[in-house]
Design a protein around this motif. Structure first.
Motif, PDB file in Angstrom:
ATOM      1  N   UNK A  96     -36.798  23.805  85.805  1.00  0.00           N
ATOM      2  CA  UNK A  96     -37.714  24.086  86.918  1.00  0.00           C
ATOM      3  C   UNK A  96     -36.899  24.672  88.061  1.00  0.00           C
ATOM      4  N   UNK A  97     -37.577  25.238  89.015  1.00  0.00           N
ATOM      5  CA  UNK A  97     -36.896  25.791  90.181  1.00  0.00           C
ATOM      6  C   UNK A  97     -36.173  24.674  90.915  1.00  0.00           C
ATOM      7  N   UNK A  98     -34.924  24.913  91.258  1.00  0.00           N
ATOM      8  CA  UNK A  98     -34.109  23.882  91.897  1.00  0.00           C
ATOM      9  C   UNK A  98     -34.346  23.881  93.393  1.00  0.00           C
ATOM     10  N   UNK A  99     -34.561  22.689  93.962  1.00  0.00           N
ATOM     11  CA  UNK A  99     -34.816  22.562  95.399  1.00  0.00           C
ATOM     12  C   UNK A  99     -33.618  21.999  96.165  1.00  0.00           C
ATOM     13  N   UNK A 100     -32.462  21.901  95.507  1.00  0.00           N
ATOM     14  CA  UNK A 100     -31.266  21.380  96.159  1.00  0.00           C
ATOM     15  C   UNK A 100     -30.985  19.918  95.899  1.00  0.00           C
ATOM     16  N   UNK A 101     -31.933  19.188  95.284  1.00  0.00           N
ATOM     17  CA  UNK A 101     -31.715  17.773  94.975  1.00  0.00           C
ATOM     18  C   UNK A 101     -30.826  17.620  93.741  1.00  0.00           C
ATOM     19  N   UNK A 102     -30.071  16.514  93.712  1.00  0.00           N
ATOM     20  CA  UNK A 102     -29.233  16.173  92.561  1.00  0.00           C
ATOM     21  C   UNK A 102     -29.677  14.827  92.008  1.00  0.00           C
ATOM     22  N   UNK A 103     -29.811  14.730  90.672  1.00  0.00           N
ATOM     23  CA  UNK A 103     -29.982  13.430  90.022  1.00  0.00           C
ATOM     24  C   UNK A 103     -28.668  12.666  90.143  1.00  0.00           C
ATOM     25  N   UNK A 104     -28.744  11.413  90.518  1.00  0.00           N
ATOM     26  CA  UNK A 104     -27.539  10.592  90.656  1.00  0.00           C
ATOM     27  C   UNK A 104     -27.747   9.267  89.923  1.00  0.00           C
ATOM     28  N   UNK A 105     -26.774   8.899  89.117  1.00  0.00           N
ATOM     29  CA  UNK A 105     -26.807   7.642  88.366  1.00  0.00           C
ATOM     30  C   UNK A 105     -25.524   6.885  88.706  1.00  0.00           C
ATOM     31  N   UNK A 106     -25.677   5.682  89.262  1.00  0.00           N
ATOM     32  CA  UNK A 106     -24.537   4.840  89.607  1.00  0.00           C
ATOM     33  C   UNK A 106     -24.533   3.633  88.668  1.00  0.00           C
ATOM     34  N   UNK A 107     -23.467   3.476  87.915  1.00  0.00           N
ATOM     35  CA  UNK A 107     -23.377   2.366  86.961  1.00  0.00           C
ATOM     36  C   UNK A 107     -23.178   1.062  87.721  1.00  0.00           C
ATOM     37  N   UNK A 108     -24.045   0.095  87.447  1.00  0.00           N
ATOM     38  CA  UNK A 108     -23.986  -1.193  88.142  1.00  0.00           C
ATOM     39  C   UNK A 108     -23.596  -2.344  87.218  1.00  0.00           C
ATOM     40  N   UNK A 109     -23.725  -2.149  85.894  1.00  0.00           N
ATOM     41  CA  UNK A 109     -23.399  -3.227  84.953  1.00  0.00           C
ATOM     42  C   UNK A 109     -21.895  -3.453  84.910  1.00  0.00           C
ATOM     43  N   UNK A 110     -21.497  -4.690  84.749  1.00  0.00           N
ATOM     44  CA  UNK A 110     -20.078  -5.039  84.641  1.00  0.00           C
ATOM     45  C   UNK A 110     -19.862  -5.842  83.362  1.00  0.00           C
ATOM     46  N   UNK A 135     -17.920   5.726  87.527  1.00  0.00           N
ATOM     47  CA  UNK A 135     -19.224   5.084  87.618  1.00  0.00           C
ATOM     48  C   UNK A 135     -20.286   5.860  88.362  1.00  0.00           C
ATOM     49  N   UNK A 136     -19.993   7.056  88.832  1.00  0.00           N
ATOM     50  CA  UNK A 136     -20.977   7.855  89.576  1.00  0.00           C
ATOM     51  C   UNK A 136     -21.186   9.181  88.835  1.00  0.00           C
ATOM     52  N   UNK A 137     -22.401   9.378  88.323  1.00  0.00           N
ATOM     53  CA  UNK A 137     -22.740  10.556  87.515  1.00  0.00           C
ATOM     54  C   UNK A 137     -23.860  11.333  88.211  1.00  0.00           C
ATOM     55  N   UNK A 138     -23.819  12.637  88.105  1.00  0.00           N
ATOM     56  CA  UNK A 138     -24.846  13.434  88.769  1.00  0.00           C
ATOM     57  C   UNK A 138     -24.977  14.807  88.139  1.00  0.00           C
ATOM     58  N   UNK A 139     -26.040  15.496  88.537  1.00  0.00           N
ATOM     59  CA  UNK A 139     -26.273  16.883  88.157  1.00  0.00           C
ATOM     60  C   UNK A 139     -27.426  17.411  89.022  1.00  0.00           C
ATOM     61  N   UNK A 140     -27.546  18.727  89.145  1.00  0.00           N
ATOM     62  CA  UNK A 140     -28.701  19.272  89.857  1.00  0.00           C
ATOM     63  C   UNK A 140     -30.003  18.865  89.167  1.00  0.00           C
ATOM     64  N   UNK A 141     -31.028  18.577  89.955  1.00  0.00           N
ATOM     65  CA  UNK A 141     -32.308  18.116  89.407  1.00  0.00           C
ATOM     66  C   UNK A 141     -33.181  19.316  89.040  1.00  0.00           C
ATOM     67  N   UNK A 142     -32.705  20.115  88.085  1.00  0.00           N
ATOM     68  CA  UNK A 142     -33.458  21.300  87.659  1.00  0.00           C
ATOM     69  C   UNK A 142     -33.948  21.209  86.221  1.00  0.00           C
ATOM     70  N   UNK A 213     -23.553  23.246  77.246  1.00  0.00           N
ATOM     71  CA  UNK A 213     -23.938  24.043  78.410  1.00  0.00           C
ATOM     72  C   UNK A 213     -24.580  23.106  79.443  1.00  0.00           C
ATOM     73  N   UNK A 214     -24.072  23.045  80.677  1.00  0.00           N
ATOM     74  CA  UNK A 214     -24.675  22.142  81.654  1.00  0.00           C
ATOM     75  C   UNK A 214     -26.059  22.574  82.125  1.00  0.00           C
ATOM     76  N   UNK A 215     -26.494  23.786  81.810  1.00  0.00           N
ATOM     77  CA  UNK A 215     -27.812  24.304  82.191  1.00  0.00           C
ATOM     78  C   UNK A 215     -28.014  24.133  83.695  1.00  0.00           C
ATOM     79  N   UNK A 216     -27.151  24.755  84.451  1.00  0.00           N
ATOM     80  CA  UNK A 216     -27.203  24.659  85.906  1.00  0.00           C
ATOM     81  C   UNK A 216     -28.136  25.711  86.489  1.00  0.00           C
ATOM     82  N   UNK A 217     -28.599  25.500  87.719  1.00  0.00           N
ATOM     83  CA  UNK A 217     -29.374  26.542  88.401  1.00  0.00           C
ATOM     84  C   UNK A 217     -28.528  27.806  88.556  1.00  0.00           C
TER      85      UNK A 217
END
Length: 252
Positions: A96-110, A135-142, A213-217
């Motif tokens: 989808x068209x990217x609006x500048x937001x990034x998906x972010x996943x922070x690992x909390x399990x120990x 423990x911090x993962x992200x990518x553009x929300x596209x 392929x990261x399939x980036x905007x």
């Protein structure tokens, strides 16, 4: 900051073509992913696989849980159906068209062991997320795909706009120049290949590359990004196979 994919610039990732790999190549591309044995015998012949070799491979693959058998028809197991879905998504990613937001996943399990941590890293990588730091993962929300609900048991998910979230961050998270160089080398290789077995091996490598392929905007990619060219070359190969293998495409 470590990049999330190991690549050698200009490297072509080819693997030997076994009877098993030919069968998986053809079934992973079939929709539905199943074929009578008489059709498989005809389909594998151009790739140098004889009937007796095929039947021995099919027997081993059923025993190993790669295939299921119903009468004379062989189809992918549930495990490989999941692999087919990932492969299809890599060949035809939904964006989808990217609006500048990034998906972010922070690992909390120990307290997880090495195998559990490795499995989680593999899952996040398959979701085309990249690790910014431990423990911090992200990518553009596209991407038009939800993150699995079961991630909530081990991680916190949210949207963010990290500092420096432009091409510089993308280049730090993924080895974009190396990926592009390897993809151009692969395009040159498949353009030169003329024997059926060589073309199948080359386009199997194309599918594996598309999985990474990261399939980036577009605004985050280097100029002349070869992702679309890889997909176009692969689509042409699908048309080439259509006369003998319905909807066939190589395995990842």
């Amino acid at each position: 900051m470590a990049r999330n994919v190991s690549e050698q610039p200009g490297e072509v990732d080819l693997r030997p073509l076994s009877a098993r790999s030919v069968v998986l190549s053809l079934l992973l591309g079939a929709h539905p992913p199943e074929m009578p044995v008489k059709d498989l015998v005809r389909a594998v012949e151009p790739f140098g696989v004889g009937g007796s070799t095929l039947r021995a491979a099919l027997s081993r693959m059923v025993s190993a849980g790669d295939l299921r058998r119903s009468g004379s028809v062989y189809g992918l197991s549930d495990r490989l159906l999941a692999r087919q879905r990932r492969q299809d998504d890599s060949v035809h990613p939904r964006t989808r068209t990217w609006d500048g937001e990034w998906e972010t996943v922070v690992i909390t399990a120990t307290g997880r062991g090495p195998a559990e941590r490795a499995e989680l890293r593999a899952r996040l990588t398959a979701l085309r997320l990249a690790e910014l730091r431990e423990g911090v993962w992200l990518r553009p929300a596209n991407l038009l795909r939800p993150l699995p609900d079961d991630l909530d048991a081990v991680a916190r998910r949210f949207s963010a706009r990290p500092d420096g979230s432009g091409p510089e961050l993308a280049a730090a998270l993924w080895p974009l120049d190396d990926w592009a160089a390897g993809s151009r080398a692969l395009l040159a290789h498949v353009a030169r290949a003329d024997r059926p077995a060589d073309r199948l091996t080359g386009f199997a490598a194309v599918v594996r590359r598309l999985l990474t392929d990261p399939v980036l905007p577009p605004e985050l990619l280097p100029p002349d990004w070869p992702g679309a060219a890889l997909r176009s070359a692969y689509a042409a190969y699908q048309g080439e196979l259509a006369g003998t293998v319905p909807q066939g495409h190589p395995r990842a």
